[in-house]
Design an enzyme around this catalytic site. Sequence first.
Site, PDB file in Angstrom:
ATOM      1  N   ASP A 141       0.840  -1.196   0.000  1.00 25.69           N
ATOM      2  CA  ASP A 141       0.000   0.000   0.000  1.00 25.69           C
ATOM      3  C   ASP A 141       0.878   1.249   0.000  1.00 25.69           C
ATOM      4  O   ASP A 141       0.632   2.186   0.743  1.00 25.69           O
ATOM      5  CB  ASP A 141      -0.926  -0.017   1.227  1.00 25.69           C
ATOM      6  CG  ASP A 141      -2.043   1.014   1.114  1.00 25.69           C
ATOM      7  OD1 ASP A 141      -2.363   1.425  -0.024  1.00 25.69           O
ATOM      8  OD2 ASP A 141      -2.575   1.424   2.152  1.00 25.69           O
ATOM      9  N   LYS A 143       2.110   4.654  -0.968  1.00 25.82           N
ATOM     10  CA  LYS A 143       1.567   5.889  -1.557  1.00 25.82           C
ATOM     11  C   LYS A 143       2.131   7.048  -0.753  1.00 25.82           C
ATOM     12  O   LYS A 143       2.632   6.830   0.363  1.00 25.82           O
ATOM     13  CB  LYS A 143       0.034   5.873  -1.537  1.00 25.82           C
ATOM     14  CG  LYS A 143      -0.553   5.606  -0.185  1.00 25.82           C
ATOM     15  CD  LYS A 143      -2.041   5.405  -0.289  1.00 25.82           C
ATOM     16  CE  LYS A 143      -2.592   4.944   1.045  1.00 25.82           C
ATOM     17  NZ  LYS A 143      -3.958   4.533   0.994  1.00 25.82           N
ATOM     18  N   ASN A 146       1.901   7.388   2.986  1.00 22.51           N
ATOM     19  CA  ASN A 146       2.684   6.498   3.848  1.00 22.51           C
ATOM     20  C   ASN A 146       4.144   6.915   3.929  1.00 22.51           C
ATOM     21  O   ASN A 146       4.951   6.214   4.522  1.00 22.51           O
ATOM     22  CB  ASN A 146       2.632   5.057   3.316  1.00 22.51           C
ATOM     23  CG  ASN A 146       1.341   4.378   3.681  1.00 22.51           C
ATOM     24  OD1 ASN A 146       0.760   4.685   4.701  1.00 22.51           O
ATOM     25  ND2 ASN A 146       0.889   3.469   2.835  1.00 22.51           N
ATOM     26  N   ASP A 159       4.148   1.876   8.205  1.00 26.11           N
ATOM     27  CA  ASP A 159       3.259   0.723   8.013  1.00 26.11           C
ATOM     28  C   ASP A 159       3.822  -0.391   7.163  1.00 26.11           C
ATOM     29  O   ASP A 159       3.061  -1.193   6.628  1.00 26.11           O
ATOM     30  CB  ASP A 159       1.917   1.163   7.423  1.00 26.11           C
ATOM     31  CG  ASP A 159       0.955   1.552   8.527  1.00 26.11           C
ATOM     32  OD1 ASP A 159       1.402   1.608   9.685  1.00 26.11           O
ATOM     33  OD2 ASP A 159      -0.216   1.777   8.232  1.00 26.11           O
ATOM     34  N   THR A 181      -9.005   5.957  -3.926  1.00 28.72           N
ATOM     35  CA  THR A 181      -8.946   5.302  -5.226  1.00 28.72           C
ATOM     36  C   THR A 181      -7.601   4.572  -5.359  1.00 28.72           C
ATOM     37  O   THR A 181      -6.626   4.964  -4.750  1.00 28.72           O
ATOM     38  CB  THR A 181      -9.085   6.332  -6.365  1.00 28.72           C
ATOM     39  OG1 THR A 181      -8.155   7.382  -6.101  1.00 28.72           O
ATOM     40  CG2 THR A 181     -10.489   6.847  -6.448  1.00 28.72           C
TER      41      THR A 181
END
Length: 446
Positions: A141, A143, A146, A159, A181
Amino acid sequence: MATKGITTNLERTRVGKYDLGKTLGEGTFAKVKMARHIETGMNVAIKILDKEKILKHKMVEQIKREISTMKLVKHPYVVQLLEVMASRTKIYIVLEYVTGGELFDKIARQGRLSEDEARKYFQQLIDAVDYCHSRQVYHRDLKPENLLLDAKGNLKISDFGLSALPQQFREDGLLHTTCGTPNYVAPEVIMDKGYSGATADLWSCGVILYVLMAGYLPFEEPTIMALYKKIYRAQFSWPTWFSSGARKLISKILDPNPRTRITAAQIYKNDWFKKGYTPAKFDREADVSFDDVDAIFSGSTEHMVTEKKETRPVTMNAFELISMSQGLNLSSLFETKEVPEKEDTRFTSKKSAKEIISTIEEAAKPLGFNVQKKDYKMKLQGDKLGRKGHLSVSTEVFEVAPSLFMVELQKNSGDTLEYNHFYKNLSKGLKDIVWKADPAEGVEKK
Ligand code: ADE
């Protein structure tokens, strides 16, 4: 001469050896709080999860495995997991505290980065991602939300290794959204055909590099189906300012076929990537104990911590009061950050607490906020869904002297830019009650 003190009541919660502080982020199922170690004074971020929900979702083994893996990851560009604690009902994941905010907010404030600056972050990103992959830890994940920055302006990925957590457990309102999204997600992940965590993470790194240099996303469409189509085909256009070296590298990363996509080993050999690259230096990891991870769900109370709440009257002298008030806070002079953080804002007022509360309430309502009040605390929840979920702001009014109140505003979740916009509007409404210092507009006011 002794300074005359001002007494106020502060509620303090202690977990293990940490005093919990302000909420850094809040979602439906998880919360991240700032905390301070009572002996060393070290600041940490504590992610708090609800044990019952994990048990209900039969996630115990997976979470133990993931937390154990996280303990093995020690890299200068990855937020370090320090320890894990459990109470009867909660799990506390103690994380290194990172002070520089999100990389995304830097772009949101300053616009796109120069090619050299984007390359520096990309090199740190690849360094950290490849290190984690070498330990079979995948992010899944990645992005900009993060990607945090430390005090020196270096990257800190948050994370890593929590990817087994279902989205609702990862969500903390600060760093993730459940309804975001999939702009950063690799085509093979969308197709859900089984994929390698490593190549999928590299795709996300390619999208991140594009965003850093362009200031906007490579794939963005009004409908999710249109977006998927663009991602499957890796259809995007080049901003004119992208150099040919950057274009060559990005097109090799944003290859929709994971089998032909560039690998980390090949990225290290790429000429554009290599410019000014020095791998991060770090110590060999010491022995790691997993006793705390095993103890989380063991049912034994031996290692358990309890959340102890205590209300204590705190006496602040004028110096401490001033240092709590941003308008007169000199610490910003010593920080390297160019833009003062406004996610946590304090001001003082000579109006009564009741009047302050009702003025905030009146100012918040036309902005579409749902207001909850309890004593001198308020929670304002935005009704519009923003980039990072609903904007949620807490306020608290402290009586610092019989006729002097300090108001604290704090963003719990939602987008920083939306918060800044909200704060500007709110402070307009509060003009008459603010007595000193509006950090948004410099020191001023009656
Ligand atoms: N928000 C979420 N995690 C954080 C961390 N480790 N440091 C600072 N803020 C955070």
